[in-house]
Design a protein around this motif. Structure first.
Motif, mmCIF file in Angstrom:
data_model
loop_
_atom_site.group_PDB
_atom_site.id
_atom_site.type_symbol
_atom_site.label_atom_id
_atom_site.label_comp_id
_atom_site.label_asym_id
_atom_site.label_seq_id
_atom_site.Cartn_x
_atom_site.Cartn_y
_atom_site.Cartn_z
ATOM 1 N N SER A 5 0.712 -1.180 -0.034
ATOM 2 C CA SER A 5 -0.091 -0.179 -0.100
ATOM 3 C C SER A 5 0.929 1.262 -0.236
ATOM 4 C CB SER A 5 -0.793 0.095 1.145
ATOM 5 O OG SER A 5 -1.819 -1.376 0.915
ATOM 6 N N LEU A 6 0.837 2.100 -0.901
ATOM 7 C CA LEU A 6 1.223 3.265 -0.804
ATOM 8 C C LEU A 6 0.786 4.406 0.197
ATOM 9 C CD1 LEU A 6 3.392 5.152 -2.426
ATOM 10 C CD2 LEU A 6 1.405 5.748 -3.956
ATOM 11 N N LEU A 7 1.539 4.815 0.871
ATOM 12 C CA LEU A 7 1.213 5.675 2.107
ATOM 13 C C LEU A 7 1.351 7.464 1.906
ATOM 14 C CD1 LEU A 7 2.659 3.684 5.276
ATOM 15 C CD2 LEU A 7 0.347 3.577 4.045
ATOM 16 N N GLY A 8 2.179 7.448 1.014
ATOM 17 C CA GLY A 8 2.805 8.914 0.893
ATOM 18 C C GLY A 8 3.720 9.128 -0.193
ATOM 19 N N THR A 27 6.597 6.666 0.749
ATOM 20 C CA THR A 27 6.706 5.681 1.716
ATOM 21 C C THR A 27 5.513 4.649 1.548
ATOM 22 O OG1 THR A 27 7.008 7.880 3.274
ATOM 23 C CG2 THR A 27 6.033 5.895 4.067
ATOM 24 N N PHE A 28 5.831 3.406 1.893
ATOM 25 C CA PHE A 28 4.678 2.610 1.430
ATOM 26 C C PHE A 28 4.752 1.356 2.711
ATOM 27 C CE2 PHE A 28 8.767 0.996 -0.495
ATOM 28 C CZ PHE A 28 8.974 -0.297 -0.119
ATOM 29 N N GLU A 29 3.826 0.676 2.683
ATOM 30 C CA GLU A 29 3.904 -0.430 3.576
ATOM 31 C C GLU A 29 3.385 -1.942 3.012
ATOM 32 O OE1 GLU A 29 1.339 -1.702 7.559
ATOM 33 O OE2 GLU A 29 0.353 -0.313 6.272
ATOM 34 N N VAL A 69 6.380 -0.739 7.315
ATOM 35 C CA VAL A 69 6.585 0.552 6.478
ATOM 36 C C VAL A 69 7.948 0.759 6.066
ATOM 37 C CG1 VAL A 69 6.484 2.898 6.982
ATOM 38 C CG2 VAL A 69 4.645 1.273 8.147
ATOM 39 N N LYS A 71 10.476 3.337 3.315
ATOM 40 C CA LYS A 71 10.799 4.752 3.060
ATOM 41 C C LYS A 71 11.940 4.600 2.254
ATOM 42 C CE LYS A 71 9.758 8.301 5.550
ATOM 43 N NZ LYS A 71 9.811 9.206 6.543
ATOM 44 N N ARG A 148 -5.409 2.968 -8.420
ATOM 45 C CA ARG A 148 -4.850 1.530 -7.825
ATOM 46 C C ARG A 148 -5.546 0.597 -8.669
ATOM 47 N NH1 ARG A 148 -5.240 4.937 -3.276
ATOM 48 N NH2 ARG A 148 -3.463 5.078 -1.941
#
Length: 289
Positions: A5-8, A27-29, A69, A71, A148
């Motif tokens: 999942s892309l967080l930012g 930043t992704f998880e 997470v 980065k 997505r």
């Protein structure tokens, strides 16, 4: 469910000269271990009318990916001016940041980019040939467009359905279109019958009013009034004649000339009264009719 999942995404050097490198902090998880690397890619759209001028500025493989997470900073070179039409260098264009797993794209982030001169004078009167050293780019990082896609990851269970699930009960249910058409037809018939009923009742009421206004009952009542008026006038006439006769008899032994005069006067009076009575009778009949 997506494993990554892309967080930012943060654009680091913005605004910047046109020929400067692009820098993104991503930043992704990751929810579970992955067997392969993630491929990140940055594409510059060179023309709004044709995809032939699109450029892949850079690509980067990230892996192995630990669970949790993560980065990193992604850098990409500026676009090649030789592959961009001269008329498309200045103005608004688009850059696309995408990520794929096993050649299957699962996320894409689009940004608008505005390329213009660093002075108002040159923007108001730009030279025929762009001067790149004076052109600056501004990425509209506040308004990204994120898309997505569902893809297959390492396990078959994560693969998205190629076809919609079967719905056997849908074949049993009556078609909505048919039912809707039938309801419309019934409604139209009911409205037509109601309209006919209103017209029939209106005609009956009009006919009934005509009968009450000029029917036999009204004519009969008028005739009775006319006859009653005639009878009263005749009764008054006969009563006047009897009184006159009694007055003549009561005079007794009066002079003949007086009697004759009185008789003449009584006769004339009687005739006049009769004439008036007849005239009144005829006038009453004229008024009635």
């Amino acid at each position: 469910m997506s494993v990554v999942s892309l967080l930012g995404v943060k654009v680091l050097n913005n605004p910047a000269p046109f020929d400067a490198k692009y820098q993104f902090e991503i930043t992704f998880e990751c929810l579970e271990p992955l067997q392969k690397d993630l491929e990140w890619k940055l594409t510059y759209v060179g023309s709004a009318t044709s995809s032939e001028h699109d450029q892949e500025l850079d690509s980067l493989l990230v892996g192995p990916i630990p669970v949790g997470v993560n980065k990193f900073i992604f850098e990409a070179d500026s676009p090649d001016l030789k592959r961009i039409p001269t008329s498309e260098i200045l103005g608004v264009t688009v850059i696309l940041l995408s990520c794929s797993y096993d050649d299957r794209e699962f996320v894409r982030v689009g940004y608008y980019v505005n390329n213009e001169y660093d002075t108002e004078e040159m923007n108001d009167d730009p030279p025929a040939k762009p001067i790149i050293e004076k052109v600056r780019r501004h990425v509209l990082a506040e308004k990204p467009r994120v898309t997505r896609f569902a893809i297959k990851w390492d396990s078959e269970d994560s693969a998205p359905a190629e076809f919609p699930p079967e719905q056997p009960e849908a074949d049993v249910v009556e078609d909505d279109g048919t039912a809707y058409g039938a309801e419309e037809e019934e409604l139209e018939v009911a409205e037509a019958e109601a309209a006919e009923g209103v017209n029939d009742e209106g005609e009956d009421e009009e006919m009934g009013g005509a009968e009450d206004t000029a029917g036999p009952s009204a004519t009969k009542a008028e005739d009775e009034v006319s006859e009653a008026g005639s009878e009263d006038l005749e009764a008054e006439s006969s009563g006047s004649e009897e009184d006159e006769i009694e007055e003549e008899e009561g005079e007794g032994e009066a002079d003949e000339d007086m009697e004759m005069g009185e008789d003449a006067e009584g006769t004339a009076s009687t005739e006049a009264n009769k004439g008036k009575q007849m005239q009144g009778h005829h006038q009453g009949e004229v008024m009635v009719h």
